[in-house]
Motif scaffolding. Structure first.
Motif, mmCIF file in Angstrom:
data_model
loop_
_atom_site.group_PDB
_atom_site.id
_atom_site.type_symbol
_atom_site.label_atom_id
_atom_site.label_comp_id
_atom_site.label_asym_id
_atom_site.label_seq_id
_atom_site.Cartn_x
_atom_site.Cartn_y
_atom_site.Cartn_z
ATOM 1 N N ARG A 259 0.637 -1.205 0.184
ATOM 2 C CA ARG A 259 0.116 -0.082 -0.091
ATOM 3 C C ARG A 259 0.890 1.378 0.151
ATOM 4 O O ARG A 259 0.621 2.353 -0.762
ATOM 5 C CB ARG A 259 -1.038 0.023 1.328
ATOM 6 C CG ARG A 259 -1.833 -1.076 1.174
ATOM 7 C CD ARG A 259 -3.373 -0.714 1.833
ATOM 8 N NE ARG A 259 -2.972 -0.344 3.341
ATOM 9 C CZ ARG A 259 -3.079 -1.102 4.209
ATOM 10 N NH1 ARG A 259 -3.399 -2.332 4.286
ATOM 11 N NH2 ARG A 259 -3.155 -0.252 5.479
ATOM 12 N N GLN A 262 2.161 1.708 -3.413
ATOM 13 C CA GLN A 262 0.849 2.055 -4.422
ATOM 14 C C GLN A 262 0.569 3.793 -4.290
ATOM 15 O O GLN A 262 0.472 4.306 -5.177
ATOM 16 C CB GLN A 262 -0.204 1.322 -3.883
ATOM 17 C CG GLN A 262 -1.467 1.701 -4.701
ATOM 18 C CD GLN A 262 -2.723 0.952 -4.286
ATOM 19 O OE1 GLN A 262 -2.633 0.100 -3.575
ATOM 20 N NE2 GLN A 262 -3.828 0.970 -4.892
ATOM 21 N N TYR A 263 0.675 4.070 -3.066
ATOM 22 C CA TYR A 263 0.123 5.538 -2.682
ATOM 23 C C TYR A 263 1.191 6.496 -3.065
ATOM 24 O O TYR A 263 1.157 7.714 -3.499
ATOM 25 C CB TYR A 263 -0.294 5.751 -1.207
ATOM 26 C CG TYR A 263 -1.418 4.639 -0.866
ATOM 27 C CD1 TYR A 263 -2.242 4.528 -1.522
ATOM 28 C CD2 TYR A 263 -1.335 4.403 0.607
ATOM 29 C CE1 TYR A 263 -3.458 3.604 -0.884
ATOM 30 C CE2 TYR A 263 -2.246 3.706 1.163
ATOM 31 C CZ TYR A 263 -3.532 3.299 0.091
ATOM 32 O OH TYR A 263 -4.175 2.428 0.825
ATOM 33 N N ALA A 266 2.858 4.234 -7.214
ATOM 34 C CA ALA A 266 2.209 3.781 -8.457
ATOM 35 C C ALA A 266 0.815 4.855 -8.802
ATOM 36 O O ALA A 266 0.818 4.932 -10.002
ATOM 37 C CB ALA A 266 1.614 2.341 -8.090
ATOM 38 N N GLU A 267 0.288 5.285 -7.817
ATOM 39 C CA GLU A 267 -0.908 6.331 -8.198
ATOM 40 C C GLU A 267 -0.529 7.161 -8.964
ATOM 41 O O GLU A 267 -1.401 8.012 -9.213
ATOM 42 C CB GLU A 267 -1.743 6.370 -6.846
ATOM 43 C CG GLU A 267 -2.346 5.063 -6.505
ATOM 44 C CD GLU A 267 -3.360 4.487 -7.326
ATOM 45 O OE1 GLU A 267 -3.910 5.269 -8.175
ATOM 46 O OE2 GLU A 267 -3.677 3.056 -7.197
ATOM 47 N N LYS A 268 0.791 7.798 -8.781
ATOM 48 C CA LYS A 268 1.222 8.951 -9.312
ATOM 49 C C LYS A 268 1.374 8.837 -10.954
ATOM 50 O O LYS A 268 1.661 9.940 -11.657
ATOM 51 C CB LYS A 268 2.473 9.563 -8.717
ATOM 52 C CG LYS A 268 2.066 10.192 -7.301
ATOM 53 C CD LYS A 268 3.286 11.008 -6.574
ATOM 54 C CE LYS A 268 4.259 10.166 -6.251
ATOM 55 N NZ LYS A 268 5.314 10.927 -5.524
ATOM 56 N N ASP A 270 0.259 7.926 -14.577
ATOM 57 C CA ASP A 270 -0.740 8.189 -15.514
ATOM 58 C C ASP A 270 -1.197 6.754 -16.168
ATOM 59 O O ASP A 270 -2.216 6.379 -16.723
ATOM 60 C CB ASP A 270 -0.492 9.173 -16.600
ATOM 61 C CG ASP A 270 -0.396 10.536 -16.052
ATOM 62 O OD1 ASP A 270 -1.138 10.622 -14.892
ATOM 63 O OD2 ASP A 270 0.312 11.316 -16.440
ATOM 64 N N LYS A 272 -1.851 3.081 -16.926
ATOM 65 C CA LYS A 272 -2.229 1.849 -16.132
ATOM 66 C C LYS A 272 -1.304 0.528 -15.968
ATOM 67 O O LYS A 272 -1.112 -0.341 -15.029
ATOM 68 C CB LYS A 272 -3.696 1.259 -16.616
ATOM 69 C CG LYS A 272 -4.355 0.296 -16.125
ATOM 70 C CD LYS A 272 -5.662 -0.315 -16.488
ATOM 71 C CE LYS A 272 -6.504 0.713 -16.748
ATOM 72 N NZ LYS A 272 -7.743 0.184 -17.261
ATOM 73 N N ARG A 275 1.698 1.368 -13.576
ATOM 74 C CA ARG A 275 1.052 1.129 -12.391
ATOM 75 C C ARG A 275 1.173 -0.309 -11.886
ATOM 76 O O ARG A 275 1.328 -0.572 -10.837
ATOM 77 C CB ARG A 275 -0.136 1.929 -12.220
ATOM 78 C CG ARG A 275 -0.303 3.406 -12.251
ATOM 79 C CD ARG A 275 -1.651 3.773 -11.745
ATOM 80 N NE ARG A 275 -2.914 3.416 -12.327
ATOM 81 C CZ ARG A 275 -3.208 4.010 -13.211
ATOM 82 N NH1 ARG A 275 -2.917 5.291 -13.812
ATOM 83 N NH2 ARG A 275 -4.379 3.709 -13.856
ATOM 84 N N ARG A 276 0.746 -1.162 -13.114
ATOM 85 C CA ARG A 276 0.600 -2.591 -12.824
ATOM 86 C C ARG A 276 1.958 -3.223 -12.535
ATOM 87 O O ARG A 276 2.493 -3.981 -11.682
ATOM 88 C CB ARG A 276 -0.283 -3.180 -13.809
ATOM 89 C CG ARG A 276 -0.359 -4.762 -13.570
ATOM 90 C CD ARG A 276 -0.975 -5.227 -14.701
ATOM 91 N NE ARG A 276 -2.230 -4.826 -15.201
ATOM 92 C CZ ARG A 276 -2.452 -4.127 -16.372
ATOM 93 N NH1 ARG A 276 -1.741 -4.539 -17.154
ATOM 94 N NH2 ARG A 276 -3.675 -3.884 -16.554
#
Length: 287
Positions: A259, A262-263, A266-268, A270, A272, A275-276
């Motif tokens: 997590r 991710q925060y 990854a979440e920054k 654009d 997909k 991010r994966r």
């Protein structure tokens, strides 16, 4: 330490001791990723050359400028560039004030004028995000003349002897444009890469001294894998940002690693797929 740097340091700081190298670098928080980058930047500044720092987001360009400020005990005026940057944002503006019962027009000096007059560092962040037509006003400030005729007041300003200009750019990012050649040629340019290995480990441990050794090692492994994928062209530069790794480590002290990554990372991104990929890399180190 280069003699010209040591002489300038002693002149500006009024110190005569011999501790002019690693201890003072640490005071500003910047760690040089190679044996010569830090000293070469300082030599350029002592020779009154405007410095351009190029590198990805989170590589430490602003931290380097702050460290120069601490090193010379020299205040720093900052300009954050955007498409809305105009001459008033750089030089200042006129305003109406009331003084002794009379209404007067006063000029409020901007960061460029203040830095030139007071001998401060002028730090221009993301200079390639400004509109090209805004920056030619700085040409005479950045070349051998080191002067400016203020179009708002008519005042001719000659820079203080200690006046220093450091600019930074993130190349190829959304919202940026190539620097005008006339502007670029006024700088000496340095590439600022991400930290790796022991240097990155030391930064993580210094920022989070109470973190477990296992947490530090895990973040290092993840950071190295992210950088490899950036070099392979599979991830954006910001995925390997030292700033983001520090954020992830801070979160990971209080929540599961997946997590935290991710925060903080990854979440920054654009894309997909990117991010994966980041989360798949994390899963190889965290069971």
């Amino acid at each position: 330490m280069n003699p010209i740097i040591e002489k300038e340091w002693q002149s500006r700081t009024n110190r005569t001791d011999d501790d002019t190298s690693s201890k003072l670098i640490q005071e500003g928080g910047y760690i040089s990723p190679d044996p010569y980058l830090w000293e070469d930047v300082l030599v350029s500044i002592v020779l009154k050359k405007p410095v351009l720092l190029k590198g990805p987001s989170g590589a430490g360009k602003t931290k380097l400028a702050q460290t120069v400020s601490n090193y010379f005990n020299q205040p720093m005026q900052s300009v954050n560039c955007s498409v809305d940057l105009d001459a008033e944002s750089l030089l200042g503006f006129k305003t109406i004030i009331s003084k002794d019962g009379e209404t007067m027009i006063e000029f409020v000096e901007g960061p460029v004028v203040q830095a030139m007059k007071k001998g401060h560092i002028l730090y221009i962040d993301e200079i390639n995000m400004a509109r090209p037509e805004t920056l030619p006003i700085l040409h005479s400030v950045l070349d051998h003349r080191r002067m400016l005729t203020n179009p708002f007041t008519g005042e001719v300003i000659h820079a203080h002897d200690d006046f220093t200009v450091i600019s930074a750019i993130n190349e190829g990012y959304v919202g940026t444009s190539p620097m005008n050649e006339a502007l670029k040629n006024r700088f000496v340019s340095f590439s600022v890469p991400y930290l790796t290995g022991e240097q990155l480990k030391n930064v993580l441990k210094e920022a989070h001294p109470n973190a477990s050794g296992q947490l530090v090692e895990t973040i290092l492994h993840i950071g190295n894998d992210l950088k490899k994928q950036v070099m392979n062209g599979l991830l954006s530069d910001e995925a390997a940002s030292v700033r983001s790794l520090l954020d992830a480590m801070a979160l990971a002290e209080h929540m599961p690693m997946q997590r935290a990554i991710q925060y903080a990372i990854a979440e920054k991104l654009d894309d997909k797929i990117e991010r994966r990929l980041v989360m798949e890399l994390v899963d190889t180190w965290v069971k």
